[in-house]
Design a protein around this motif. Structure first.
Motif, short mmCIF file in Angstrom:
data_model
loop_
_atom_site.label_atom_id
_atom_site.label_comp_id
_atom_site.label_asym_id
_atom_site.label_seq_id
_atom_site.Cartn_x
_atom_site.Cartn_y
_atom_site.Cartn_z
N GLU A 104 0.95 -0.95 0.11
CA GLU A 104 0.14 -0.08 -0.06
C GLU A 104 0.67 1.12 0.02
O GLU A 104 0.48 2.34 -0.61
N THR A 105 1.99 1.22 0.58
CA THR A 105 2.78 2.45 0.97
C THR A 105 3.47 2.71 -0.42
O THR A 105 3.77 3.78 -1.04
N ALA A 106 3.87 1.45 -1.11
CA ALA A 106 4.65 1.71 -2.45
C ALA A 106 3.53 2.05 -3.36
O ALA A 106 4.04 3.05 -4.27
N LYS A 107 2.28 1.82 -3.41
CA LYS A 107 1.66 2.22 -4.44
C LYS A 107 1.16 4.14 -4.23
O LYS A 107 0.97 4.62 -5.13
N ILE A 108 1.01 4.25 -3.11
CA ILE A 108 0.99 5.65 -2.84
C ILE A 108 2.23 6.59 -3.09
O ILE A 108 2.08 7.74 -3.87
N LYS A 109 3.32 5.87 -2.87
CA LYS A 109 4.48 6.48 -3.38
C LYS A 109 4.89 6.68 -4.59
O LYS A 109 5.23 7.99 -5.34
N TYR A 110 4.48 5.69 -5.46
CA TYR A 110 4.47 5.80 -7.04
C TYR A 110 3.40 6.71 -7.56
O TYR A 110 3.73 7.39 -8.60
N LEU A 111 2.13 6.88 -6.95
CA LEU A 111 1.20 7.46 -7.62
C LEU A 111 1.39 9.11 -7.40
O LEU A 111 1.68 9.71 -8.28
N ILE A 112 2.06 9.50 -6.14
CA ILE A 112 2.46 10.80 -6.01
C ILE A 112 3.78 11.39 -6.62
O ILE A 112 3.75 12.33 -7.20
N ASN A 113 4.64 10.46 -6.60
CA ASN A 113 6.01 10.67 -7.56
C ASN A 113 6.15 10.51 -8.79
O ASN A 113 6.73 11.36 -9.69
N PHE A 114 5.26 9.59 -9.35
CA PHE A 114 5.53 9.41 -10.88
C PHE A 114 3.96 9.57 -11.70
O PHE A 114 4.42 9.76 -12.93
#
Length: 292
Positions: free
Chosen positions: A155-165
């Motif tokens: 879940e954390t990886a998805k949030i980070k990828y969404l916001i950063n990329f």
């Protein structure tokens, strides 16, 4: 035996690190890691040593098992704690600076988000995202997300990828600023606490240990040609103007598969970059250095 060049990268180093959000290390643990690296037969080298090997096309300048210690982002703790430990042990380091943090007035989005993650859990962050934001995750495979954020929970990886990329620059800035304002009282005070001073950056440059980390810590492979050119060239110009030293090294922000590309490497070469650091795991060889 062929060359084995180990490059170990750090960011946050704190006596009392937060329990979530950022991957940090205590000074004591940092010293222990340096000892383990040395005990495994690696000799510490400088960025200047590596550049000499590249320029002279001669890796014999380096020990067959060499290690470069690096810090990204221009964080004050990297200098005041990390560099102090390196100095105590007589170990050189390399420090890669985002040029837009030099004035210590504004906090970069990437560091705003790190602080947000240290203060809010995934559920609280998700509450600030619109359904149309979350829908963008359906356009990318989870394998791609996990390749970029290998250490994070799904879940954390998805949030980070969404916001950063995946978010547009405007969407990203809007979401991050709303979250950040809920976590701090003064952005400038936080910037002064977080980032190196100009004198600290000049000291690093005097050791020939300074490199670029772009202007604003953006994933370079996602940018247009003009944006990419600006991130590489402007960061070099700003750091060179501040220090009087030529900037010939870069650490690519985010550094994983989604953030680097052949076009990024070509633009770096066009701007006289001698060495570029990614976050791809593995030991570097003669081929990696001599084909840089």
């Amino acid at each position: 035996m062929g060359l084995k060049l180990l490059i170990v990268n750090y960011h946050y180093i704190r006596e009392f690190p937060p329990t979530r959000g950022i991957y940090n290390i205590t000074p004591t643990a940092f010293e222990k890691q340096l000892e383990v690296i040395y005990q495994n037969g690696f000799h510490f080298v400088s960025l200047e040593d590596i550049h000499q090997a590249i320029t002279n096309k001669d890796t014999n300048i380096l020990n067959r098992k060499s290690c470069l210690i690096t810090f990204d982002d221009g964080l004050r703790e990297s200098y005041e704690l990390g560099n102090s430990i390196l100095d105590k042990k007589g170990i050189p380091g390399a420090f890669y600076i985002c040029s837009s943090m030099v004035d210590r007035i504004k906090v970069l989005d990437v560091h705003k988000f790190h602080h947000i993650q240290s203060q809010l859990n995934d559920r609280e962050i998700l509450s600030y995202l619109h359904p149309q934001h979350l829908a963008k995750l359906q356009t990318i495979s989870f394998k791609t997300i996990k390749n970029q954020y290998i250490w994070d929970e799904p879940e954390t990886a998805k949030i980070k990828y969404l916001i950063n990329f995946l978010l547009t620059p405007i969407e990203r800035a809007d979401v991050i600023q709303k979250l950040f304002k809920s976590c701090i009282s003064s952005e400038q005070e936080f910037a002064e606490y977080l980032y190196m001073t100009k004198e600290q950056i000049k000291d690093i440059a005097s050791r020939n240990s300074l490199g670029s980390h772009g202007v604003s810590h953006l994933p370079l492979a996602c940018l247009s040609g003009s944006e990419l050119d600006y991130e590489i060239s402007e960061s070099r110009i700003a750091l060179q103007d501040l220090t009087g030293n030529s900037i010939e090294a870069i650490s690519y922000p985010y550094g994983g598969e989604s953030a680097i590309s052949d076009a990024v490497f070509e633009f770096a070469g066009k701007h006289n970059i001698l060495s570029g650091m990614t976050m791809m795991r593995g030991l570097n060889s003669e081929v990696d250095l001599l084909n840089t």
